[in-house]
Scaffold this active site. Structure first.
Site, PDB file in Angstrom:
ATOM      1  CE  LYS A 109      -4.042  -2.149   2.154  1.00  0.00           C
ATOM      2  NZ  LYS A 109      -5.117  -1.957   3.147  1.00  0.00           N
ATOM      3  CE1 TYR A 137      -9.462  -3.012  -0.258  1.00  0.00           C
ATOM      4  CE2 TYR A 137      -8.679  -0.993  -1.285  1.00  0.00           C
ATOM      5  CZ  TYR A 137      -8.437  -2.133  -0.523  1.00  0.00           C
ATOM      6  OH  TYR A 137      -7.174  -2.393  -0.028  1.00  0.00           O
ATOM      7  CG  HIS A 195      -5.457  -6.162  -0.221  1.00  0.00           C
ATOM      8  ND1 HIS A 195      -6.673  -6.171   0.420  1.00  0.00           N
ATOM      9  CD2 HIS A 195      -5.570  -7.021  -1.271  1.00  0.00           C
ATOM     10  CE1 HIS A 195      -7.490  -6.990  -0.225  1.00  0.00           C
ATOM     11  NE2 HIS A 195      -6.848  -7.514  -1.257  1.00  0.00           N
ATOM     12  CD  GLU A 247      -8.869  -9.014  -3.596  1.00  0.00           C
ATOM     13  OE1 GLU A 247      -7.773  -9.520  -3.270  1.00  0.00           O
ATOM     14  OE2 GLU A 247      -9.625  -8.442  -2.792  1.00  0.00           O
TER      15      GLU A 247
HETATM   16  P1  CMP Z   1      -7.619  -4.451   3.252  1.00  0.00           P
HETATM   17  O1  CMP Z   1      -7.156  -5.826   3.579  1.00  0.00           O
HETATM   18  O2  CMP Z   1      -6.948  -3.768   2.137  1.00  0.00           O
HETATM   19  O3  CMP Z   1      -9.195  -4.480   2.971  1.00  0.00           O
HETATM   20  C1  CMP Z   1     -10.066  -3.442   3.315  1.00  0.00           C
HETATM   21  C2  CMP Z   1      -9.364  -2.332   4.019  1.00  0.00           C
HETATM   22  O4  CMP Z   1     -10.200  -1.413   4.685  1.00  0.00           O
HETATM   23  C3  CMP Z   1      -8.500  -2.895   5.118  1.00  0.00           C
HETATM   24  O5  CMP Z   1      -7.414  -3.559   4.569  1.00  0.00           O
HETATM   25  C4  CMP Z   1      -8.176  -1.673   5.946  1.00  0.00           C
HETATM   26  O6  CMP Z   1      -7.015  -1.016   5.543  1.00  0.00           O
HETATM   27  C5  CMP Z   1      -9.381  -0.803   5.659  1.00  0.00           C
HETATM   28  N1  CMP Z   1     -10.138  -0.645   6.892  1.00  0.00           N
HETATM   29  C6  CMP Z   1     -10.732  -1.600   7.614  1.00  0.00           C
HETATM   30  N2  CMP Z   1     -11.319  -1.058   8.690  1.00  0.00           N
HETATM   31  C7  CMP Z   1     -11.069   0.279   8.658  1.00  0.00           C
HETATM   32  C8  CMP Z   1     -11.402   1.351   9.490  1.00  0.00           C
HETATM   33  N3  CMP Z   1     -12.114   1.170  10.609  1.00  0.00           N
HETATM   34  N4  CMP Z   1     -10.973   2.575   9.131  1.00  0.00           N
HETATM   35  C9  CMP Z   1     -10.264   2.749   7.990  1.00  0.00           C
HETATM   36  N5  CMP Z   1      -9.931   1.746   7.153  1.00  0.00           N
HETATM   37  C10 CMP Z   1     -10.315   0.518   7.493  1.00  0.00           C
END
Ligand code: CMP
Length: 138
Positions: free
Chosen positions: A10, A50, A116, A127
């Protein structure tokens, strides 16, 4: 049997100079890097990627962050790749991540959490197909 998963280094990890260290951890854990591409993505591309989170309160913040700077998109392969990468990444919130995990070492917050990784087989295939064409995955 080898399994494939999709991963992103990221913007926070790239900006903070941790991309090579993250890749080294991934390789040391036995993953083969099938393909990798550094690029910046648009907010619209992040929203499409997403989309399952589109009703979540953090969706806007997440898509702004993911399009805020260059990232590494990659496909990784090993036996049990999906679960093993999630283990290596650590908990979504780095504050709860185990010692030695990528998020414990390189991430600072739940929103900016370095890496991720796909969470299931169907997600991995969506994905991978979202970012890469078949000919890039030979
Ligand atoms: P990722 O695995 O990329 O998948 C969804 C993403 O949403 C997750 O990682 C986090 O980085 C993000 N995420 C999850 N919960 C929160 C939160 N409460 N606030 C901000 N970002 C979040």
């Amino acid at each position: 049997m080898a399994q494939r998963t999709f991963s992103i280094i990221k913007p926070d990890a790239v900006k903070n100079g941790h991309a090579a260290a993250v890749l080294a951890d991934i390789e040391k854990a036995g993953f083969k890097i099938v393909t990798i591409r550094k690029q910046s993505i648009s907010k619209e591309q992040a929203q499409g990627f997403y989309y399952v989170h589109k009703e979540r309160p953090f969706f806007g913040e997440l898509c702004n962050f993911m399009s805020s700077g260059p990232i590494f998109l990659m496909v990784l392969e090993k036996e049990n790749a999906i679960a093993d990468l999630r283990k290596l990444m650590g908990a979504t919130n780095p504050a709860s991540a185990e010692e030695g995990t990528i998020r414990k070492k390189y991430a600072k917050s739940i929103g900016e959490n370095a890496i991720h990784g796909s969470d299931a087989e169907e997600t991995a295939s969506f994905e991978i197909g979202y970012w890469f064409a078949g000919y890039e995955l030979i």
